[in-house]
Design an enzyme around this catalytic site. Structure first.
Site, PDB file in Angstrom:
ATOM      1  N   CYS A  67       0.963  -1.264   0.019  1.00  0.00           N
ATOM      2  CA  CYS A  67       0.332   0.275  -0.073  1.00  0.00           C
ATOM      3  C   CYS A  67       0.460   1.360   0.162  1.00  0.00           C
ATOM      4  O   CYS A  67       0.330   2.474   0.760  1.00  0.00           O
ATOM      5  CB  CYS A  67      -0.381  -0.173   1.101  1.00  0.00           C
ATOM      6  N   ASN A  68       1.844   0.868  -0.196  1.00  0.00           N
ATOM      7  CA  ASN A  68       2.847   2.403  -0.737  1.00  0.00           C
ATOM      8  C   ASN A  68       3.410   2.659  -2.100  1.00  0.00           C
ATOM      9  O   ASN A  68       4.407   1.676  -2.464  1.00  0.00           O
ATOM     10  CB  ASN A  68       3.895   2.326   0.675  1.00  0.00           C
TER      11      ASN A  68
END
Length: 459
Positions: A389-390
């Protein structure tokens, strides 16, 4: 009702982590499980669950939005949790308040929805950020606010962030928002906490994502007076899930403008006249009923970390991470080429206990992370695969060419986006990595099992 914090098993300065694992986390060895995803979630100590269960067996707790004995008992637990968290973060209770939320993402969303973005109130953030922070840019754009990203260098550290902040104009008419992670959930890099005061000096409110930092490192809000801090308790001590917090300076919280109201956040609502009044302070941001059953575990979990000493936890977990980096870097194919590419710094300077890497084949090509993840799974080793999620840190780590990435995102989105389609379009670039992260129960055997899994790819 039991209100005493969890009794410390091992006091600082020298906890016996091996004995602690045997006592509090014996299920790991009983299941022959090497758990290495502490950045995803901590594991709960057995005594935290049993002590909380004992409290519940002896308690009568009701909805806190009332004044009955059961309701007042729940309100007391919530007040205890607020006070203990402020103490844990070394925050002056006259300056800070605590809004309990479902998780860190929900805490960030409260700031996003309430911040008064405008053309003269921009949003500045770092390329290394969780998507729950990246998503705030949609609120800023809808308000016509400029959005600026600060880039990363080759080690995935912020690239001259202090200088780039100094180049931004000082804000006169209203505050902008600067958001960044205290510790990267991708690479484990600890970004400079000095940026908090630097950004505030330029007229920005500062939103600090502390979710990856506070499980193993101390954060003092007296020394680092961030305006907003987001965290999740399951990342700190594994239990309970479903409770996070927004710790906010009272003056910064008062500047937020809520776009709606909900049960528990209002003093009154009139349907007849179409008006309402929000409660003052934190309670005006706590939508619905707080998890008054689970929240009694929060002070006990915080006490567990305090009893061990965060400096001890940090030393233990980061030491294992550095040993993993050394062991992975030593792996070689028969032709002498490395088996692993580690992303981010390979030294201990300003880094936490998270290690992101990819397995390489004998020709230097990237082995799809799903293959490494599958091999680990078959060996009962829990690691995380993907981009975590980055996207900003991922794009920097994998050195995605901007033009190729744009073309592949557009083409695969039009035909139904999927990782295999995107990976094929990206022509050999890594589209994900493997992440190992260490915590309180981690030991050398866990590390060695992961190294053996990765070593099986050497040819």
């Amino acid at each position: 009702m039991l209100t005493a914090p969890l009794r410390p098993l091992y006091a600082p300065p020298r906890p016996d982590f091996a004995a602690l694992r045997a006592l509090e986390f014996s299920r790991l060895d009983a299941a022959a499980h090497a758990y290495l995803d502490y950045t995803g979630s901590a594991l709960y100590p057995e005594s935290l669950v049993s002590t909380h269960a004992e409290m519940l067996r002896e308690s009568i707790l009701g909805n806190p939005h009332a004044d009955s004995p059961a309701s007042l008992a729940s309100s007391a637990l919530i007040a205890e949790a607020r006070a203990h968290l402020l103490g844990f973060l070394d925050a002056d209770p006259t300056d800070y308040d605590v809004c309990f939320t479902a998780n860190a993402s929900a805490a960030l969303a409260q700031v996003a929805a309430g911040f008064r973005f405008a053309p003269d109130a921009p949003f500045v953030l770092t390329a290394d950020n969780h998507n729950s922070v990246n998503g705030i840019r949609e609120y800023a754009r809808r308000a016509g606010a400029p959005v600026h990203y600060l880039p990363l260098d080759e080690e995935l550290r912020l690239d001259a962030a202090e200088c780039r902040l100094a180049e931004l104009p000082r804000l006169r008419g209203g505050h902008g928002l600067f958001a960044y992670p205290a510790q990267s959930n991708f690479s484990g890099v600890k970004h400079p906490l000095s940026l908090v005061r630097s950004a505030q000096a330029r007229g920005y409110r500062v939103l600090l994502d502390a979710a990856a930092l506070v499980p193993t490192s101390r954060l003092s809000l007296r020394a680092v007076p961030a305006d907003f801090v987001a965290l999740s308790f399951y990342k700190m001590f594994g239990y309970p899930t479903g409770i996070g917090a927004l710790v906010a300076r009272r003056d910064a919280l008062a500047e937020l403008r809520r776009p709606w109201f909900a049960g528990g956040t209002v003093e009154f609502v009139s349907v007849q006249h179409g008006i309402h009044a929000l409660r003052a302070g934190a309670e005006g941001f706590e939508d619905g009923t707080a998890d008054f059953i689970g929240i009694g575990a929060v002070p006990r979990g915080l006490s567990f970390l305090e009893a061990l000493g965060l400096s001890n936890i940090e030393r233990h977990a980061t030491g294992l991470a550095m040993r993993l980096i050394e062991a992975l870097s030593a792996l070689r194919h028969r032709n002498g080429r490395p088996v692993v590419r580690v992303y981010g710094p390979t030294n201990a300077e300003d880094r936490g206990a998270t290690v992101a890497f990819n397995v390489l084949d004998a020709n230097g090509g990237v082995v799809p992370y799903v293959q490494a993840e599958q091999s680990a799974r078959e060996s009962r080793v829990s690691v995380r695969g993907g981009c975590f999620c980055n996207p900003g840190a991922s794009e920097a780590a994998f050195e995605f060419p901007a033009e190729l990435t744009a073309r592949c995102l557009t083409s695969t989105s039009s035909t139904g986006w999927s990782i295999p389609k995107f990976a094929e379009c990206m022509r050999g670039y890594a589209v994900g990595a493997v992440r190992a992260s260490f915590g309180i129960p981690s030991n050398s055997a866990d590390l060695e099992r992961l190294v053996a899994v990765v070593g099986s790819f050497a040819h």
